[in-house]
Design a protein around this motif. Structure first.
Motif, PDB file in Angstrom:
ATOM      1  N   ARG A 142     -35.061  -8.749   2.981  1.00 39.60           N
ATOM      2  CA  ARG A 142     -35.715  -7.489   3.325  1.00 39.60           C
ATOM      3  C   ARG A 142     -35.419  -7.030   4.756  1.00 39.60           C
ATOM      4  O   ARG A 142     -35.338  -5.837   5.031  1.00 39.60           O
ATOM      5  N   ARG A 143     -35.245  -7.947   5.697  1.00 42.95           N
ATOM      6  CA  ARG A 143     -35.075  -7.552   7.095  1.00 42.95           C
ATOM      7  C   ARG A 143     -33.645  -7.095   7.374  1.00 42.95           C
ATOM      8  O   ARG A 143     -32.679  -7.687   6.849  1.00 42.95           O
ATOM      9  N   ALA A 144     -33.515  -6.068   8.217  1.00 36.87           N
ATOM     10  CA  ALA A 144     -32.210  -5.489   8.530  1.00 36.87           C
ATOM     11  C   ALA A 144     -31.261  -6.555   9.075  1.00 36.87           C
ATOM     12  O   ALA A 144     -30.104  -6.671   8.632  1.00 36.87           O
ATOM     13  N   ARG A 145     -31.778  -7.394  10.004  1.00 39.66           N
ATOM     14  CA  ARG A 145     -30.845  -8.366  10.611  1.00 39.66           C
ATOM     15  C   ARG A 145     -30.383  -9.398   9.605  1.00 39.66           C
ATOM     16  O   ARG A 145     -29.247  -9.884   9.647  1.00 39.66           O
ATOM     17  N   ASP A 146     -31.217  -9.732   8.638  1.00 41.96           N
ATOM     18  CA  ASP A 146     -30.786 -10.685   7.599  1.00 41.96           C
ATOM     19  C   ASP A 146     -29.738 -10.034   6.699  1.00 41.96           C
ATOM     20  O   ASP A 146     -28.742 -10.653   6.326  1.00 41.96           O
ATOM     21  N   ALA A 147     -29.972  -8.777   6.339  1.00 41.65           N
ATOM     22  CA  ALA A 147     -29.026  -8.060   5.480  1.00 41.65           C
ATOM     23  C   ALA A 147     -27.685  -7.891   6.191  1.00 41.65           C
ATOM     24  O   ALA A 147     -26.617  -8.097   5.599  1.00 41.65           O
ATOM     25  N   GLU A 148     -27.734  -7.578   7.485  1.00 38.19           N
ATOM     26  CA  GLU A 148     -26.492  -7.401   8.241  1.00 38.19           C
ATOM     27  C   GLU A 148     -25.710  -8.707   8.314  1.00 38.19           C
ATOM     28  O   GLU A 148     -24.503  -8.747   8.069  1.00 38.19           O
TER      29      GLU A 148
END
Ligand code: G3I
Length: 383
Positions: A142-148
């Protein structure tokens, strides 16, 4: 006037449409059909689509899967004989590659890349970023930094594994969807929800870093016809390409999926004007998923095949001569294996007939239409 020829005769589009309307088919168009793709003797050697394409400085290929090639030697022979390029239909999508967050399953893609290498075929990678065919476990991210981090690592691993072996990659697929209501017309996808439009730039930069030799493609669908919805998609797509290039994002080519329909006649004039703009941006072009859905056409195979072939003839008459076109990929080679059997089934239940080869891997009128279009470009290349 587009024309359709067998290996021995010419059948004009008008004659194909007469057939589609129940008339007779010109003898020429019948003469070269029905033969196997693989020559049984020198006397029956017919020009292969891969060779006709190469003579005109293009490639011809098709999407397929490991399952089809491994289980069906006749089909594998037809594919290797006729195609100069292979696209893994599903084996390079997240759902196939990523069984778990810390796992990759390259078995299907490796098998197909090895098959292509044995047969001397180019390979296109499809696709690094798409809203569909995601790994189910991705929904927990869910978190942007994890997705990136996840997206960057995925692209580095997948593109890096095949570095130097891929003609091109569909880096992002189907990113335009005005129905989602955004001012920029971008699709409200899993990746967009977590990274906004930055996921597109991230993907292209990461792919370029992992394989500087690969041509990087933005692949798009439903932009081919002259209706308002397609026009809106083309407008958003052109604006996106301009923004990306202005930022120095390494987009090298536009992939035009080209999933066409047999019951709509078109000269694809609006698409031609749009592609003029795209070529003026310096981008290459690839027809990435060409097929012609026949669900609104008559059940009778000969009439249906003629109408389908006429669409192939018209579309390729516009597309093939384009100076920036790298090549043409059909989404499947034989009616024996097409996604449209499931996703484009006919109301009458008749087997669909969208591709150049029929269920018995015999050449069809669509094969003649493609063959004639490639021959026309090859002849102009020679003069
Ligand atoms: O491999 C599983 C199998 O184990 C399982 O038993 C079976 C039944 O659930 O499903 C199989 O996976 C299917 C996969 O094709 C392989 O056959 C998926 O359900 C099915 O959704 C998937 O469909 C593919 C679709 O993309 C979605 O990924 C089609 O074959 C493929 O032709 C189609 O291709 C797309 C392009 O990638 C992008 N452009 C549009 C085009 C047509 O939709």
């Amino acid at each position: 006037m587009s024309a359709v020829a067998s290996t021995t005769g010419i059948c004009t589009r008008r004659e194909l449409l007469q057939l589609a309307a129940g008339g007779g088919l010109c003898a020429g168009a019948l003469a070269g059909l029905g033969g196997p793709a693989v020559a049984t003797s020198a006397a029956t050697v017919a020009p292969r689509l891969r060779d006709l394409a190469a003579a005109g400085g293009r490639f011809y290929g098709a999407a397929t899967g490991r399952r089809q090639l491994e289980a069906d030697p006749d089909f594998a022979r037809c594919f290797a004989a006729e195609c100069g390029l292979l696209v893994p239909e599903n084996e390079l999508k997240w759902r196939a590659l990523r069984p778990a967050p810390d796992q990759f399953d390259f078995s299907g893609a490796d098998w197909l890349v090895a098959f292509a290498r044995r047969q001397g075929l180019l390979v296109r990678g499809h696709t690094l970023v798409w809203h569909d065919a995601l790994a189910p476990w991705l929904q927990t991210v869910r978190r942007a930094r994890d997705a990136e981090q996840l997206l960057g690592a995925h692209i580095a691993a997948v593109v890096g594994r095949y570095a130097g072996q891929m003609h091109s990659w569909d880096v992002v697929n189907e990113v335009i969807n005005p129905e989602d209501g955004r001012a920029d017309g971008l699709r409200a996808s899993f990746w967009h929800a977590r990274l906004d439009s930055a996921y597109i730039e991230l993907a292209f930069h990461q792919a370029a870093a992992a394989d500087p030799a690969a041509r990087l493609v933005l692949n798009e669908t439903q932009i081919e016809y002259d209706d308002d919805a397609s026009a809106r998609r083309r407008d958003h797509l052109l604006a996106l390409l301009q923004r990306l290039l202005a930022k120095g994002v390494p987009v090298h080519a536009l992939g035009v999926q080209s999933h066409l329909v047999g019951h709509v006649a078109s000269d694809f004039h609006a698409l031609a004007d749009f592609l003029d703009e795209v070529e003026r941006l310096g981008l290459r072009l690839i027809v990435t998923e060409l097929d012609v859905r026949d669900w609104e056409l008559p059940a009778e195979p000969a009439a249906r095949d003629a109408a389908v072939a006429a669409v192939y003839a018209d579309y390729l008459a516009m597309m093939l001569p384009r100076p920036n076109l790298d090549g043409v990929v059909t989404w499947g080679l034989s009616d024996r294996y097409t996604w449209l059997s499931e996703y484009g089934a006919r109301a009458d239940g008749a087997p669909v007939r969208p591709l150049p080869f029929d269920h018995a891997c015999q050449r069809k009128l669509a094969w003649s239409a493609i063959s004639t279009a490639l021959q026309t470009v090859a002849n102009k290349t020679r003069t």
